[in-house]
Motif scaffolding. Structure first.
Motif, PDB file in Angstrom:
ATOM      1  N   ILE A 135       0.780  -1.142  -0.027  1.00  0.00           N
ATOM      2  CA  ILE A 135       0.099   0.075   0.050  1.00  0.00           C
ATOM      3  C   ILE A 135       0.817   1.214  -0.092  1.00  0.00           C
ATOM      4  O   ILE A 135       2.058   1.127   0.337  1.00  0.00           O
ATOM      5  N   ILE A 136       0.352   2.279  -0.461  1.00  0.00           N
ATOM      6  CA  ILE A 136       1.204   3.514  -0.556  1.00  0.00           C
ATOM      7  C   ILE A 136       1.210   4.376   0.693  1.00  0.00           C
ATOM      8  O   ILE A 136      -0.068   4.706   1.249  1.00  0.00           O
ATOM      9  N   GLY A 137       2.207   4.704   1.326  1.00  0.00           N
ATOM     10  CA  GLY A 137       2.489   5.726   2.241  1.00  0.00           C
ATOM     11  C   GLY A 137       2.690   6.952   2.095  1.00  0.00           C
ATOM     12  O   GLY A 137       3.726   7.105   1.475  1.00  0.00           O
ATOM     13  N   PHE A 138       2.122   7.912   2.769  1.00  0.00           N
ATOM     14  CA  PHE A 138       2.427   9.288   2.536  1.00  0.00           C
ATOM     15  C   PHE A 138       1.961  10.045   3.552  1.00  0.00           C
ATOM     16  O   PHE A 138       1.416   9.539   4.511  1.00  0.00           O
ATOM     17  N   SER A 139       2.217  11.365   3.665  1.00  0.00           N
ATOM     18  CA  SER A 139       1.693  12.242   4.899  1.00  0.00           C
ATOM     19  C   SER A 139       1.214  13.565   4.469  1.00  0.00           C
ATOM     20  O   SER A 139       1.084  14.014   3.119  1.00  0.00           O
ATOM     21  N   SER A 140       0.564  14.396   5.419  1.00  0.00           N
ATOM     22  CA  SER A 140       0.068  15.905   5.366  1.00  0.00           C
ATOM     23  C   SER A 140       1.245  16.535   6.224  1.00  0.00           C
ATOM     24  O   SER A 140       1.396  16.283   7.298  1.00  0.00           O
ATOM     25  N   PRO A 141       2.160  17.419   5.356  1.00  0.00           N
ATOM     26  CA  PRO A 141       3.103  18.304   6.082  1.00  0.00           C
ATOM     27  C   PRO A 141       2.361  19.565   6.495  1.00  0.00           C
ATOM     28  O   PRO A 141       1.424  19.984   5.978  1.00  0.00           O
ATOM     29  N   PHE A 142       2.843  19.912   7.499  1.00  0.00           N
ATOM     30  CA  PHE A 142       2.271  21.067   8.211  1.00  0.00           C
ATOM     31  C   PHE A 142       3.076  22.332   8.310  1.00  0.00           C
ATOM     32  O   PHE A 142       2.805  23.642   8.560  1.00  0.00           O
ATOM     33  N   ASP A 143       4.347  22.278   7.732  1.00  0.00           N
ATOM     34  CA  ASP A 143       5.427  23.348   7.670  1.00  0.00           C
ATOM     35  C   ASP A 143       6.538  22.985   6.859  1.00  0.00           C
ATOM     36  O   ASP A 143       6.588  21.964   6.177  1.00  0.00           O
ATOM     37  N   GLU A 144       7.275  23.868   6.380  1.00  0.00           N
ATOM     38  CA  GLU A 144       8.420  23.685   5.346  1.00  0.00           C
ATOM     39  C   GLU A 144       9.408  22.458   5.799  1.00  0.00           C
ATOM     40  O   GLU A 144       9.624  21.825   5.314  1.00  0.00           O
ATOM     41  N   SER A 145       9.658  22.745   7.211  1.00  0.00           N
ATOM     42  CA  SER A 145      10.501  21.576   7.504  1.00  0.00           C
ATOM     43  C   SER A 145      10.089  20.119   7.503  1.00  0.00           C
ATOM     44  O   SER A 145      10.750  19.127   7.067  1.00  0.00           O
ATOM     45  N   ALA A 146       8.527  20.078   7.456  1.00  0.00           N
ATOM     46  CA  ALA A 146       7.924  18.800   7.262  1.00  0.00           C
ATOM     47  C   ALA A 146       8.110  18.397   5.911  1.00  0.00           C
ATOM     48  O   ALA A 146       8.327  17.278   5.382  1.00  0.00           O
ATOM     49  N   VAL A 147       7.917  19.321   4.699  1.00  0.00           N
ATOM     50  CA  VAL A 147       8.257  18.950   3.551  1.00  0.00           C
ATOM     51  C   VAL A 147       9.528  18.699   3.149  1.00  0.00           C
ATOM     52  O   VAL A 147       9.880  17.434   2.524  1.00  0.00           O
ATOM     53  N   GLU A 148      10.607  19.142   3.707  1.00  0.00           N
ATOM     54  CA  GLU A 148      11.930  18.936   3.457  1.00  0.00           C
ATOM     55  C   GLU A 148      12.287  17.449   3.980  1.00  0.00           C
ATOM     56  O   GLU A 148      13.068  16.529   3.416  1.00  0.00           O
ATOM     57  N   PHE A 149      11.609  16.834   5.151  1.00  0.00           N
ATOM     58  CA  PHE A 149      11.783  15.885   5.675  1.00  0.00           C
ATOM     59  C   PHE A 149      11.236  14.702   4.832  1.00  0.00           C
ATOM     60  O   PHE A 149      11.701  13.653   4.692  1.00  0.00           O
TER      61      PHE A 149
END
Length: 349
Positions: free
Chosen positions: A108-122
């Protein structure tokens, strides 16, 4: 746009609904439980599992009064500070890789909701295949611009957003280089009630923004989600837990494994039932035509006798003339002897 592909999985009206199990904080701060949730989601047939990537400090301030305290009597999280709530609900960043690895192992596909720029970078460092923008962040154009610049598909919840706000978000996404967009109709109350879900917005949203649409659903059960498929939803997102009895920040409005399995099955059935505009017997119905009513001789008749209400009836099966000829045939002479149970045909008169 009629189709988007995420990690080899095609999403669109020509494919069964794409089902996302939202873990949120239902791991209850246990990595072992988080991995069990992944396994349960996969076993239930969900196509993806979604996390939320933040810390209490990236979400709010460590204050326990005024604007930062939840005092509403209708809130599930009454009498708590925002900071305390996010501390309990967040998914430790070091858990993301083992969770995503387990998703990959289970197909299955794993992904996420980022809540700030550092989360996107991570999340970029983990090479996630797509991003989700939560309803409460759908007007954060700075965050949206950063996510869009990755060029990866974006799934955007539209809870609380006006037409103007959604339009602004869509324009920002497209101007920043992202072409693959899916909007989710969402009611940002927890739980949401069916009468406040307004899923008739789904086809309108599709027409307005020329993109795929779906549903982020916080109602109980599967009814709203199944109905949304009939209106064009291509993605369904539901919060997911092993057991509501185990508690957790979102457990009250989360699905359990058997319910998720039912959601996968019933939304697929709803999609299969849509088909196309068609009239007349389908290929599978043609064998049933013989069970229609038709005209039969119901008493023995001699040549020269006429059809009457006593000897001519519309009955099953359907091997005789259609019932619409009944009135025309009444009073007509038969040209030969006829046995009871003979289907009526024109060569009898």
């Amino acid at each position: 746009m009629t189709e988007i592909e995420i990690q080899g999985k095609k999403i669109g009206s020509n494919h069964p609904p794409f089902i996302i199990a939202e873990m949120s904080g239902n791991h209850n701060q246990s990595l072992e439980r988080a991995l069990e949730i992944v396994e349960a989601a996969a076993n239930a047939g969900a196509h993806a599992l979604k996390l939320q990537t933040y810390t209490a400090d990236t979400m709010t301030l460590d204050l326990s009064q005024g604007d930062f305290y939840i005092s509403s009597s209708s809130s599930l999280w009454k009498d708590r500070s925002l900071y305390n709530l996010y501390q309990q609900a967040y998914t430790p960043w070091e858990w993301h890789k083992p969770i995503f690895d387990r998703c990959e192992e289970l197909g299955i596909i794993g992904f996420s909701s980022p809540f700030d720029e550092s989360a996107v970078e991570f999340l970029e460092s983990l090479n996630v295949p797509c991003y989700k923008i939560a309803s409460f962040e759908n007007t954060d154009l700075s965050l949206i611009r950063i996510v869009a610049k990755t060029g990866k598909p974006m799934i955007i919840s539209t809870g609380m957003a006006s037409i103007a706000e959604i339009d602004e978000t869509i324009r920002t996404v497209r101007e920043s280089g992202c072409k693959d967009i899916i909007l989710l109709k969402c009611t940002s109350s927890y739980p949401a009630s069916p009468e406040n879900t307004n899923i008739n917005t789904i086809p309108n949203m599709k027409d307005l923004y020329k993109c795929l649409v779906g549903l982020s659903d916080h109602t109980f059960g599967t009814g709203v989600a199944v109905a949304s498929v009939a209106l064009g939803a291509t993605i369904i997102e539901k919060h997911f837990t092993l057991s509501r009895a185990d508690g957790g920040v979102d457990s009250v409005f989360s699905m359990e494994p058997k319910e998720m399995e039912s959601l996968v099955i019933e939304t697929k059935r709803a999609w299969q039932s849509l088909g196309k505009v068609t009239y007349g017997p389908t290929a599978n119905e043609k064998s049933s035509l013989k069970y229609r009513r038709s005209l039969y001789v119901v008493e023995d008749m001699k040549a020269g006798e006429v059809f009457t209400k006593e000897n001519l009836r519309a009955i099953r099966p359907g091997y005789g003339l259609p019932p619409k000829y009944y009135d025309i045939l009444l009073g007509k002479k038969v040209i030969k002897d006829i046995k009871r149970g003979t289907p009526v045909s024109w060569n009898l008169i």
